[in-house]
Motif scaffolding. Structure first.
Motif, PDB file in Angstrom:
ATOM      1  N   ARG A  83       0.808  -1.227   0.000  1.00 10.25           N
ATOM      2  CA  ARG A  83       0.000   0.000   0.000  1.00 10.25           C
ATOM      3  C   ARG A  83       0.840   1.275   0.000  1.00 10.25           C
ATOM      4  O   ARG A  83       0.284   2.374  -0.083  1.00 10.25           O
ATOM      5  N   PRO A 137       0.314   3.379  -3.384  1.00  6.75           N
ATOM      6  CA  PRO A 137      -1.043   3.918  -3.493  1.00  6.75           C
ATOM      7  C   PRO A 137      -1.368   4.947  -2.407  1.00  6.75           C
ATOM      8  O   PRO A 137      -2.014   5.956  -2.691  1.00  6.75           O
ATOM      9  N   LEU A 138      -0.909   4.709  -1.181  1.00  2.00           N
ATOM     10  CA  LEU A 138      -1.174   5.685  -0.112  1.00  2.00           C
ATOM     11  C   LEU A 138      -0.447   6.996  -0.370  1.00  2.00           C
ATOM     12  O   LEU A 138      -1.002   8.072  -0.151  1.00  2.00           O
ATOM     13  N   ARG A 182      -2.395   8.825  -3.080  1.00  2.00           N
ATOM     14  CA  ARG A 182      -3.661   9.352  -2.539  1.00  2.00           C
ATOM     15  C   ARG A 182      -3.412  10.538  -1.613  1.00  2.00           C
ATOM     16  O   ARG A 182      -4.120  11.539  -1.651  1.00  2.00           O
ATOM     17  N   VAL A 196      -7.904   9.597   3.614  1.00  2.00           N
ATOM     18  CA  VAL A 196      -7.016   8.884   2.691  1.00  2.00           C
ATOM     19  C   VAL A 196      -6.991   7.397   3.036  1.00  2.00           C
ATOM     20  O   VAL A 196      -7.115   6.535   2.156  1.00  2.00           O
ATOM     21  N   SER A 201     -10.293   5.648   2.206  1.00  2.00           N
ATOM     22  CA  SER A 201     -10.400   5.411   0.775  1.00  2.00           C
ATOM     23  C   SER A 201      -9.538   4.227   0.346  1.00  2.00           C
ATOM     24  O   SER A 201     -10.002   3.340  -0.379  1.00  2.00           O
ATOM     25  N   GLU A 202      -8.290   4.203   0.794  1.00  2.78           N
ATOM     26  CA  GLU A 202      -7.384   3.115   0.425  1.00  2.78           C
ATOM     27  C   GLU A 202      -7.887   1.767   0.929  1.00  2.78           C
ATOM     28  O   GLU A 202      -7.805   0.760   0.237  1.00  2.78           O
ATOM     29  N   ARG A 217     -10.938   1.099   1.528  1.00  6.20           N
ATOM     30  CA  ARG A 217     -12.322   0.992   1.055  1.00  6.20           C
ATOM     31  C   ARG A 217     -13.316   0.921   2.211  1.00  6.20           C
ATOM     32  O   ARG A 217     -14.269   0.157   2.189  1.00  6.20           O
ATOM     33  N   GLU A 273     -13.497   1.790  -6.177  1.00  4.95           N
ATOM     34  CA  GLU A 273     -12.254   2.295  -6.749  1.00  4.95           C
ATOM     35  C   GLU A 273     -12.503   2.811  -8.160  1.00  4.95           C
ATOM     36  O   GLU A 273     -13.145   2.163  -8.972  1.00  4.95           O
TER      37      GLU A 273
END
Length: 136
Positions: free
Chosen positions: A51, A54-55, A58, A113, A116-117, A119, A125
């Protein structure tokens, strides 16, 4: 109860001698070090969480689209401390002093954040043209 974790996200206070504001993401470990003064094992790294990238993306996007953009640079920090775990991990941090650690807007942005990551926000997504935060 047998629990298997896919990865660990440590929510933490980033500290630095300079005390500069920052929102950071980083892996865990002590590569190239002969000591582990801040935890972990000398010379070893924990498997990085998948992650991290992606984190970071974001977080960078969320800060850029917020009132925090002037106050908080986003940093992909180098690894430099423990703990030692076998599970892929990362640190998600607010720094670097009491003034920033107590900023509700910074912690709420990080919470959004992360939601969202992970979910946890109920959104699919890619469903909002890349903009995952809600307009007010």
């Amino acid at each position: 109860m047998d629990l298997t974790l896919s990865d660990i996200i440590f929510l933490s206070k980033h500290a630095s001698k300079q005390g500069l504001p920052a929102l950071t993401v980083h892996p865990i470990g002590n590569p190239g070090r002969s000591d582990a003064q801040a935890g972990g094992k000398p010379g070893l790294c924990v498997p990085p969480s998948p992650r991290i990238a992606p984190l970071y993306r974001r977080l960078h996007s969320a800060v850029r689209g917020s009132d925090l953009s002037e106050d908080f640079p986003v940093s992909l920090e180098a690894t430099h401390h423990g703990p030692w775990v076998h599970t892929p991990s990362l640190f998600a941090e607010i720094g670097s002093s009491e003034e920033q650690w107590t900023r509700r807007d910074a912690s709420e942005l990080w919470a959004d954040v992360l939601a969202s990551e992970l979910r946890l926000d109920g959104k699919e997504e890619g469903g909002g043209g890349g903009e995952w935060w809600e307009e007010e």
